[in-house]
Design an enzyme around this catalytic site. Sequence first.
Site, PDB file in Angstrom:
ATOM      1  N   ARG A 118       0.837  -1.198   0.000  1.00 18.50           N
ATOM      2  CA  ARG A 118       0.000   0.000   0.000  1.00 18.50           C
ATOM      3  C   ARG A 118       0.875   1.253   0.000  1.00 18.50           C
ATOM      4  NH1 ARG A 118      -1.986   0.808   4.286  1.00 18.50           N
ATOM      5  NH2 ARG A 118      -1.327  -1.041   5.449  1.00 18.50           N
ATOM      6  N   LYS A 130      -9.649  -2.264   1.503  1.00 18.58           N
ATOM      7  CA  LYS A 130      -9.355  -1.158   2.425  1.00 18.58           C
ATOM      8  C   LYS A 130     -10.118   0.117   2.048  1.00 18.58           C
ATOM      9  CE  LYS A 130      -6.517  -3.850   4.423  1.00 18.58           C
ATOM     10  NZ  LYS A 130      -6.484  -4.198   5.831  1.00 18.58           N
ATOM     11  N   CYS A 139       0.462  -7.933  11.692  1.00 18.04           N
ATOM     12  CA  CYS A 139       0.727  -8.100  13.122  1.00 18.04           C
ATOM     13  C   CYS A 139      -0.020  -9.294  13.711  1.00 18.04           C
ATOM     14  CB  CYS A 139       0.382  -6.827  13.884  1.00 18.04           C
ATOM     15  SG  CYS A 139       1.571  -5.514  13.590  1.00 18.04           S
TER      16      CYS A 139
END
Length: 628
Positions: A86, A238, A282
């Site tokens: 991104r 997104k 993560c």
Amino acid sequence: MITNPNRPYRTTENVVSGAPRVRLETWVADVARLTQPDRILWCNGSADEIDRLTAEMVSAGKLIPLDESKRPGSFLARTSADDVARVENRTFTCSVDPADAGPTNQWRDAAQMRVELDGVFAGSMRGRTLYVVPFSMGPIGGELSQLGVELTDSPYVVISMAKMSRLGDRILREIDAGVPWVATVHSVGVPLRDAEGAETADPVWPSNPTKYIVQFPETREIWSFGSGYGGNALLAKKCFALRIASVMGRDDGWLAEHMLLIKVTSPENHAFHLAAAFPSACGKTNLAMLRSTIPGWTVETIGDDIAWLKKGEDGRLHAINPEAGFFGVAPGTGYDTNPTAMETIEADTIFTNVALTDDGDVWWEGMTKEAPAHLIDWTGDDWTPDSGRPAAHPNSRFTVSIDRCPTLAEDAHTSFPIDGILFGGRRATNVPLVAQARDWTHGVFMGATISSEQTAAAEGTVGELRRDPFAMLPFAGYNMADYWSHWLDIGRQLGTRAPQIFQVNWFRKDADGAFLWPGFGENSRVIEWIVRRIEKRISFVESPIGRLPREGDLDLDGLDLEAQDLDALFAVDPESWLDECDLTEEFFAGFGDRVPDEFADVLRSMRYGLRAAASRSKTASASTQVAA
Ligand code: GTP
Ligand code: SPV
Ligand code: MN
């Protein structure tokens, strides 16, 4: 100037009339007039259509078919070197009022941006096909679902969308019935013919050095130019499901979040649904596919990246996974760390920027302990273990339908009430393995103060600690401080029926830089504690930063964990937390007077507790010295 022709989203400058289908067709024709594709193809994601597009890409050298016996129905795509993640510094929010974008988004004047976009999109699809892809986020016709249409000149986007969202002729019937849709336009920005008619060859991975990822929140509209990869190009993900959907949620009383969703079943056969927000790369996919290492507990997968949440008629917070596929990080995924993911991607998967083995399969760092003796790396070059560079790009990914996941819960195709919400990040220091918020307000504060070491999911400096409130820093479509107020507001509406909120950190390190916690499957021990707290079966130890496990409540059976490491995992050092409070205050100050007043109260009581703890430990160490 072309804008979203949907009536419900219409602005004064956007007056298109006619039946819904006519408005859709007019919009497609307007975009085609601007971008000048050679052909327009309406897509419904049927197996035939996807097979045909895939075959075309294979014969053009844009997809490498993997070995049919090793990885059936699977393909490898390699991007250009400058199109691997991104691009946050080219992501823009064009709200009418700049204050609505807030300090964490790049605001641009909408009218000016439209002129700029008209410039770059003019003729950008010459020589290419314009694919029209109507899609549903969430089950088609579902209560929390939303429709969109992506116009794209990238067949890679179409075949990825067919896995990541729900396509089909039913969507057009919904549009005909008047259901509004989000309008999204995408071009890789590499026309195959210039205005004079001179032709250029199509690169394997077309992309333009100049990129734009542009959200128009008020008109529910997205324009993306120059990139073919991931969140830049799969606009349902997104751009829509987080940036635009968060604005829809603000306006209509719901939440669009960067969260995984799981169903946890306890040994007593009680089911609990958890949502967890962690920043990019993560551990959402890992936790979404958790295999419990403790007896009697099972975890089923619902979603790994995005959740839409809304108060249901029973007064509880209900959720759906709006997506239909996983776009997961490949490196670090192996049979030892995430066997469920490995099984999910055994077939029918598109891999991007991973390495190719000599026998036509894929490999990446962390898939196996030992690397193959020879590979073709993600750039197409020969690679051996002593090449001194990774074989797969750190942000290489797999794209696969959720239905291939062996641990998929039935809830992946419905909505369900949420019992607990987790916030986490990559923190080498300070943040304990797990803590429970005292109440909703404290939980929202925990979410607002997430910071995390940056990963390869976006262009930038990997490892740099940055604030990533709610793991939504790059994804909140409006002012982050207003977003916090919206969360507090939802909490007030839910009252006593609100889910419990927790903070987790799998990434705390010792002085030598080694992870203190084994992570992965062992995270089930933390999930057990969380569920027991939700059930109120066990108590807790109060600390200034939240409620911590009592000694013995966290099941550590069979873990090779030194007592000192356990202490280090939960250590709350008052001095460094007081510093953390100062940084938090500074961070909040950046949002001016839009920060909810409640946060100042949380900060005040936290500091009070930390100062008391600091003076207690000073007295304690002074008295030890006297004793010595
Ligand atoms: P996006 O798809 O970018 O939103 O990210 P994600 O949160 O789904 O990322 P993912 O689960 O794919 O995380 C990828 C990285 O986190 C890999 O490098 C994993 O090895 C690492 N990871 C996941 N869980 C753990 C854990 O419990 N402990 C440690 N140390 N690393 C983990
Ligand atoms: C993320 O970066 O959080 C992702 C990958 O999930 S992308 O879809 O590329 O944004
Ligand atoms: Mn993500």
